[in-house]
Design a protein around this motif. Structure first.
Motif, PDB file in Angstrom:
ATOM      1  N   GLY A 117       0.803  -1.214   0.000  1.00 60.34           N
ATOM      2  CA  GLY A 117       0.000   0.000   0.000  1.00 60.34           C
ATOM      3  C   GLY A 117       0.833   1.260   0.000  1.00 60.34           C
ATOM      4  O   GLY A 117       2.037   1.237  -0.257  1.00 60.34           O
ATOM      5  N   VAL A 118       0.165   2.362   0.305  1.00 66.93           N
ATOM      6  CA  VAL A 118       0.815   3.668   0.331  1.00 66.93           C
ATOM      7  C   VAL A 118       0.467   4.357   1.652  1.00 66.93           C
ATOM      8  O   VAL A 118      -0.629   4.196   2.177  1.00 66.93           O
ATOM      9  CB  VAL A 118       0.377   4.527  -0.881  1.00 66.93           C
ATOM     10  CG1 VAL A 118      -1.123   4.754  -0.877  1.00 66.93           C
ATOM     11  CG2 VAL A 118       1.112   5.847  -0.930  1.00 66.93           C
ATOM     12  N   ASN A 125      -4.320   0.517   1.867  1.00 63.77           N
ATOM     13  CA  ASN A 125      -3.863  -0.769   1.357  1.00 63.77           C
ATOM     14  C   ASN A 125      -4.331  -0.945  -0.087  1.00 63.77           C
ATOM     15  O   ASN A 125      -5.447  -0.580  -0.443  1.00 63.77           O
ATOM     16  CB  ASN A 125      -4.403  -1.913   2.213  1.00 63.77           C
ATOM     17  CG  ASN A 125      -3.863  -1.867   3.621  1.00 63.77           C
ATOM     18  OD1 ASN A 125      -2.735  -1.439   3.840  1.00 63.77           O
ATOM     19  ND2 ASN A 125      -4.663  -2.285   4.577  1.00 63.77           N
ATOM     20  N   PHE A 126      -3.468  -1.500  -0.922  1.00 63.27           N
ATOM     21  CA  PHE A 126      -3.816  -1.690  -2.335  1.00 63.27           C
ATOM     22  C   PHE A 126      -4.919  -2.727  -2.538  1.00 63.27           C
ATOM     23  O   PHE A 126      -5.680  -2.639  -3.483  1.00 63.27           O
ATOM     24  CB  PHE A 126      -2.586  -2.111  -3.145  1.00 63.27           C
ATOM     25  CG  PHE A 126      -1.585  -1.010  -3.335  1.00 63.27           C
ATOM     26  CD1 PHE A 126      -1.985   0.289  -3.602  1.00 63.27           C
ATOM     27  CD2 PHE A 126      -0.233  -1.273  -3.257  1.00 63.27           C
ATOM     28  CE1 PHE A 126      -1.067   1.300  -3.785  1.00 63.27           C
ATOM     29  CE2 PHE A 126       0.701  -0.269  -3.441  1.00 63.27           C
ATOM     30  CZ  PHE A 126       0.279   1.017  -3.701  1.00 63.27           C
ATOM     31  N   ASN A 127      -5.040  -3.714  -1.654  1.00 62.64           N
ATOM     32  CA  ASN A 127      -6.034  -4.766  -1.846  1.00 62.64           C
ATOM     33  C   ASN A 127      -7.422  -4.408  -1.302  1.00 62.64           C
ATOM     34  O   ASN A 127      -8.332  -5.203  -1.368  1.00 62.64           O
ATOM     35  CB  ASN A 127      -5.553  -6.073  -1.218  1.00 62.64           C
ATOM     36  CG  ASN A 127      -5.319  -5.948   0.270  1.00 62.64           C
ATOM     37  OD1 ASN A 127      -5.485  -4.882   0.845  1.00 62.64           O
ATOM     38  ND2 ASN A 127      -4.914  -7.053   0.880  1.00 62.64           N
ATOM     39  N   SER A 128      -7.615  -3.218  -0.746  1.00 62.17           N
ATOM     40  CA  SER A 128      -8.927  -2.821  -0.229  1.00 62.17           C
ATOM     41  C   SER A 128      -9.657  -1.969  -1.273  1.00 62.17           C
ATOM     42  O   SER A 128      -9.051  -1.440  -2.191  1.00 62.17           O
ATOM     43  CB  SER A 128      -8.784  -2.046   1.078  1.00 62.17           C
ATOM     44  OG  SER A 128      -8.079  -0.855   0.855  1.00 62.17           O
ATOM     45  N   HIS A 129     -10.966  -1.860  -1.108  1.00 59.34           N
ATOM     46  CA  HIS A 129     -11.789  -1.136  -2.080  1.00 59.34           C
ATOM     47  C   HIS A 129     -12.161   0.243  -1.555  1.00 59.34           C
ATOM     48  O   HIS A 129     -12.208   0.468  -0.363  1.00 59.34           O
ATOM     49  CB  HIS A 129     -13.060  -1.937  -2.385  1.00 59.34           C
ATOM     50  CG  HIS A 129     -12.752  -3.298  -2.929  1.00 59.34           C
ATOM     51  ND1 HIS A 129     -12.250  -3.497  -4.180  1.00 59.34           N
ATOM     52  CD2 HIS A 129     -12.842  -4.524  -2.358  1.00 59.34           C
ATOM     53  CE1 HIS A 129     -12.069  -4.793  -4.378  1.00 59.34           C
ATOM     54  NE2 HIS A 129     -12.417  -5.442  -3.283  1.00 59.34           N
ATOM     55  N   ASP A 186      -4.533   5.891  16.800  1.00 52.93           N
ATOM     56  CA  ASP A 186      -4.477   5.304  15.465  1.00 52.93           C
ATOM     57  C   ASP A 186      -5.721   4.451  15.264  1.00 52.93           C
ATOM     58  O   ASP A 186      -6.035   3.596  16.098  1.00 52.93           O
ATOM     59  CB  ASP A 186      -3.229   4.426  15.296  1.00 52.93           C
ATOM     60  CG  ASP A 186      -1.954   5.220  15.387  1.00 52.93           C
ATOM     61  OD1 ASP A 186      -1.774   6.122  14.560  1.00 52.93           O
ATOM     62  OD2 ASP A 186      -1.138   4.935  16.289  1.00 52.93           O
ATOM     63  N   ARG A 187      -6.419   4.702  14.154  1.00 58.43           N
ATOM     64  CA  ARG A 187      -7.638   3.949  13.855  1.00 58.43           C
ATOM     65  C   ARG A 187      -7.437   3.160  12.580  1.00 58.43           C
ATOM     66  O   ARG A 187      -7.022   3.701  11.555  1.00 58.43           O
ATOM     67  CB  ARG A 187      -8.821   4.881  13.692  1.00 58.43           C
ATOM     68  CG  ARG A 187     -10.084   4.166  13.264  1.00 58.43           C
ATOM     69  CD  ARG A 187     -11.319   4.945  13.589  1.00 58.43           C
ATOM     70  NE  ARG A 187     -12.539   4.344  13.097  1.00 58.43           N
ATOM     71  CZ  ARG A 187     -13.067   3.204  13.531  1.00 58.43           C
ATOM     72  NH1 ARG A 187     -12.454   2.511  14.457  1.00 58.43           N
ATOM     73  NH2 ARG A 187     -14.196   2.741  13.045  1.00 58.43           N
ATOM     74  N   THR A 188      -7.721   1.870  12.653  1.00 60.72           N
ATOM     75  CA  THR A 188      -7.670   0.989  11.489  1.00 60.72           C
ATOM     76  C   THR A 188      -9.090   0.541  11.185  1.00 60.72           C
ATOM     77  O   THR A 188      -9.763  -0.033  12.056  1.00 60.72           O
ATOM     78  CB  THR A 188      -6.773  -0.231  11.766  1.00 60.72           C
ATOM     79  OG1 THR A 188      -5.477   0.239  12.119  1.00 60.72           O
ATOM     80  CG2 THR A 188      -6.672  -1.104  10.526  1.00 60.72           C
ATOM     81  N   ARG A 189      -9.545   0.825   9.959  1.00 59.78           N
ATOM     82  CA  ARG A 189     -10.916   0.493   9.582  1.00 59.78           C
ATOM     83  C   ARG A 189     -11.167  -1.000   9.764  1.00 59.78           C
ATOM     84  O   ARG A 189     -10.412  -1.833   9.283  1.00 59.78           O
ATOM     85  CB  ARG A 189     -11.168   0.893   8.135  1.00 59.78           C
ATOM     86  CG  ARG A 189     -12.620   0.813   7.777  1.00 59.78           C
ATOM     87  CD  ARG A 189     -12.992   1.366   6.431  1.00 59.78           C
ATOM     88  NE  ARG A 189     -11.877   1.852   5.649  1.00 59.78           N
ATOM     89  CZ  ARG A 189     -11.868   1.895   4.329  1.00 59.78           C
ATOM     90  NH1 ARG A 189     -12.906   1.476   3.657  1.00 59.78           N
ATOM     91  NH2 ARG A 189     -10.846   2.372   3.684  1.00 59.78           N
TER      92      ARG A 189
END
Length: 163
Positions: free
Chosen positions: A50-51, A76-80, A107-110
């Motif tokens: 990802g970036v 992340n590259f694999n998420s929409h 820090d929040r991670t979906r």
């Protein structure tokens, strides 16, 4: 509620700024706000998963106090979708004369919840060859598949001697 806390914090920082009132020849009064150029740093990270981007800047700095802030986001590259998958922020405070300081960060991670961390450091003794300080930290995970976790905290005594 978060907006109210953030607004109150911004108002407190603005009220703590040293303003000087000056007057021109016509008697018109103005607020003189000190302006200084501070180092700001933006970092980019791109890899196979990802970036990410983070930005760190000084918010307030005078002879006694310094406040720095950091904001970050990652995708992340694999998420929409276009929303970032991780977002976070951190404030670092330093009391220059004593070397004491504190920080707060989140820090929040979906889909996985939010991590909250706070800490503080206080110098007990500082000399040319010896330094002793006490630090305390608290962290906790909120939400996500595992639910809210137990708090993780500690108090530490640190000593450094140079021979």
């Amino acid at each position: 509620m978060k907006f109210i806390v953030f607004s109150a914090f911004c108002l407190a920082v603005a009220a703590a700024m040293p303003y000087e009132i000056i007057e021109d020849e016509d008697g018109q009064q103005y607020y003189a706000v000190p302006i200084s150029r501070e180092k700001r740093q933006t970092k980019w990270n791109v890899n196979q998963s990802g970036v990410g981007i983070s930005h760190t800047a000084n918010i307030f700095d005078n002879n006694k106090h310094r406040l720095d802030g950091t904001a970050s986001a990652a995708k992340n590259f694999n998420s929409h979708g276009l929303k970032p998958d991780q977002i976070g922020g951190r404030l670092d405070y330093n009391h220059k004369p004593s070397g004491a300081g504190a920080f707060v960060g989140a820090d929040r991670t979906r889909g996985f919840g939010t991590d909250l961390n706070v800490g503080a450091k206080y110098n007990i003794h500082q000399s040319k060859n010896v330094g002793v300080d006490v630090t305390g930290q608290y962290g906790r995970h909120f939400g996500g598949p595992g639910g809210t976790g137990k708090p993780n905290y500690g108090v530490f005594l640190n000593a450094v001697a140079r021979f």
